[in-house]
Design an enzyme around this catalytic site. Structure first.
Site, mmCIF file in Angstrom:
data_model
loop_
_atom_site.group_PDB
_atom_site.id
_atom_site.type_symbol
_atom_site.label_atom_id
_atom_site.label_comp_id
_atom_site.label_asym_id
_atom_site.label_seq_id
_atom_site.Cartn_x
_atom_site.Cartn_y
_atom_site.Cartn_z
ATOM 1 C CG HIS A 152 -1.672 -1.234 1.461
ATOM 2 N ND1 HIS A 152 -2.940 -1.483 0.976
ATOM 3 C CD2 HIS A 152 -1.299 -2.363 2.116
ATOM 4 C CE1 HIS A 152 -3.318 -2.691 1.350
ATOM 5 N NE2 HIS A 152 -2.338 -3.254 2.034
ATOM 6 C CB SER A 273 12.622 23.333 -15.344
ATOM 7 O OG SER A 273 11.863 24.519 -15.424
ATOM 8 C CE LYS A 279 11.384 20.063 -10.931
ATOM 9 N NZ LYS A 279 10.116 20.338 -11.603
ATOM 10 C CD GLU A 286 8.701 12.714 -15.474
ATOM 11 O OE1 GLU A 286 7.670 13.394 -15.436
ATOM 12 O OE2 GLU A 286 9.836 13.208 -15.412
#
Ligand code: ARG
Length: 441
Positions: A152, A273, A279, A286
């Site tokens: 979980h 970024s 960043k 991804e």
């Protein structure tokens, strides 16, 4: 050159021509189309349809086309099959017009696709094996690196990073076995099925199949031309493999957040970024996660194309190729990028171990300890739960509680409890095959 003009009075509409054409994508099958045609010509020669001179002329012409053609340029023909036949006829004259004897583009395209997929399967197999070997090597390096195991997404019981990696090895091994297994269904030759009902020429299909390295031939001409199970099966395999990669990517993305801070992605597989100078984003992971959706789409495309088709060939089936090619390309690229990316991650074993220390992940071991002292597990579970609550309220770990306080919960508890719930020991004591410290190949 059209392969079918004879019974028509008027020209095909320009729009229809554009709509009908598949050459922009099936040009990829050029090599396999030519190899299939050479084998077919040999079959025709053996059947007495072509003379030896004609066969030699056709074979030489086809081989030259293979050498000379630049697949980067998309010609104007309807499909790769018309294209090759046009080039051949331009090269060797009327003999080229004999090549299509006893053959339809229906059995031809199904044969081309199977040949093409067979080659791609070999390449994908190599990529998968590389990934499995990489993960096994990393697992060896990190076999003692303790980290929290989750259920979980809540800290559950300690495991090792090596064990976590080997969980993925198991998934990719299953993928590999699916890939190997499907070859026996992919590597079957439909050529000789004709348009749908075979051919009047006495072509020795088994001989042609052996020339092309097929293990077998299809046994029903209607099924031979209208079966795309091999595309569906491949894309199912690709979807499952992408799903495994995607789960792994999701974890890498989570682990590289400051909140987890278990790994750092290498600069080579991250991007920045345009606005926020600080960043560093895990874009490779991804993208693989995102492209998984794309491969599922490919699978759904072909399943949906096929679901309402009456026997035998229908033009709908031309839609199989872009899905298949996209699935192959996306999977191959994802496997390669993933393998390079995972190799370069920096693993923060200290942070992993620190995280494994908090979260009462030895509570089950505490209960097991009570069981070893004769208490039934259900009672032991209850006692351990109370101990955990007591410890939480005091902001302490179970092992931080002194023996006299622990004894209040059960008098079977003794000094040896501390050894039983020590983080390293809890791992070592897992005895079952498949547990974190058991041997796994
Ligand atoms: N381009 C077609 C395909 O990909 C080749 C087969 C054409 N057959 C036909 N009967 N029109 O399916």
């Amino acid at each position: 050159m059209k392969l079918w003009g004879g019974r028509f009075k008027s020209e095909t509409d320009k729009l229809m021509e554009e709509f009908n054409s598949s050459i922009s994508f099936d040009i990829r099958l050029l090599k396999h189309d030519i190899l299939g045609s050479i084998a077919h010509a040999k079959g025709l020669y053996k059947a007495g349809v072509l003379t030896e001179d004609e066969l030699n002329l056709i074979e030489k012409g086809l081989k030259e086309i293979l050498d000379e053609t630049n697949v980067g340029e998309i010609p104007n023909d309807e499909d790769v099959h018309s294209y090759v036949e046009r080039l051949l006829t331009e090269k060797i004259g009327d003999v080229g017009r004999k090549l299509h004897t006893g053959r339809s583009r229906n059995d031809q395209v199904a044969t081309d696709e199977r040949l093409y997929l067979r080659d791609e399967i070999d390449k994908i197999k190599e990529d998968l094996i590389k990934l499995i070997d990489t993960l096994k090597e990393m697992a060896e390096t990190y076999k003692k690196a303790i980290m929290p195991g989750y259920t979980h997404l809540q800290r559950a019981q300690p495991v090792t990073f090596g064990h976590h990696l080997l969980a993925y090895v198991e998934m990719f091994k299953r993928d590999l076995s699916r890939l190997e297994d499907m070859v026996k269904r992919v590597n079957v030759m439909p050529l000789g099925s004709g348009a749908l009902a075979g051919t009047t020429f006495d072509i020795d299909r088994k001989y042609v199949a052996s020339l092309l390295g097929f293990d077998d031939i299809t046994l029903n001409s209607m099924d031979g031309v209208s079966d795309r199970d091999f595309v569906i099966e491949f894309l199912s395999f690709a979807s499952i493999t992408m799903m495994h990669l995607s789960r792994f990517c999701e974890e890498l993305i989570l682990w590289s957040t400051k909140e987890f801070d278990f790994i750092e992605m290498d600069d080579r597989f991250s991007t920045g970024s345009s606005m926020m100078p600080q960043k560093k984003n895990p874009d490779a992971a991804e993208l693989i996660r995102g492209k998984t959706g794309r491969v599922y789409g490919d699978l759904i495309t072909i399943l949906t194309v096929m679901k309402g088709l009456s026997l035998a060939y229908n033009k709908d089936m031309q839609e199989d190729k872009e899905a298949l090619f996209d699935g192959i390309d996306t999977l191959k690229m994802s496997l390669k990028v993933f393998t390079e990316m995972i190799k370069t991650i920096k693993v923060k074993t200290d942070n992993m171990e620190k995280a494994a220390k908090y979260g009462y992940m030895n509570a089950t071991d505490f209960a097991d300890y009570l069981v070893s002292k004769g208490i039934p597990f259900r009672t032991a579970h209850e006692i351990a739960g109370k101990v955990v609550l007591y410890a939480i309220e005091r902001n302490l770990a179970i092992e931080d509680l002194p023996l006299n306080e622990l004894k209040k919960f059960s008098d079977v508890i003794d000094e040896d409890v501390y050894e039983a719930i020590d983080l390293k020991n809890t791992l070592k004591k897992k005895k079952t095959i498949g547990a974190p410290t058991s041997i796994q190949s």
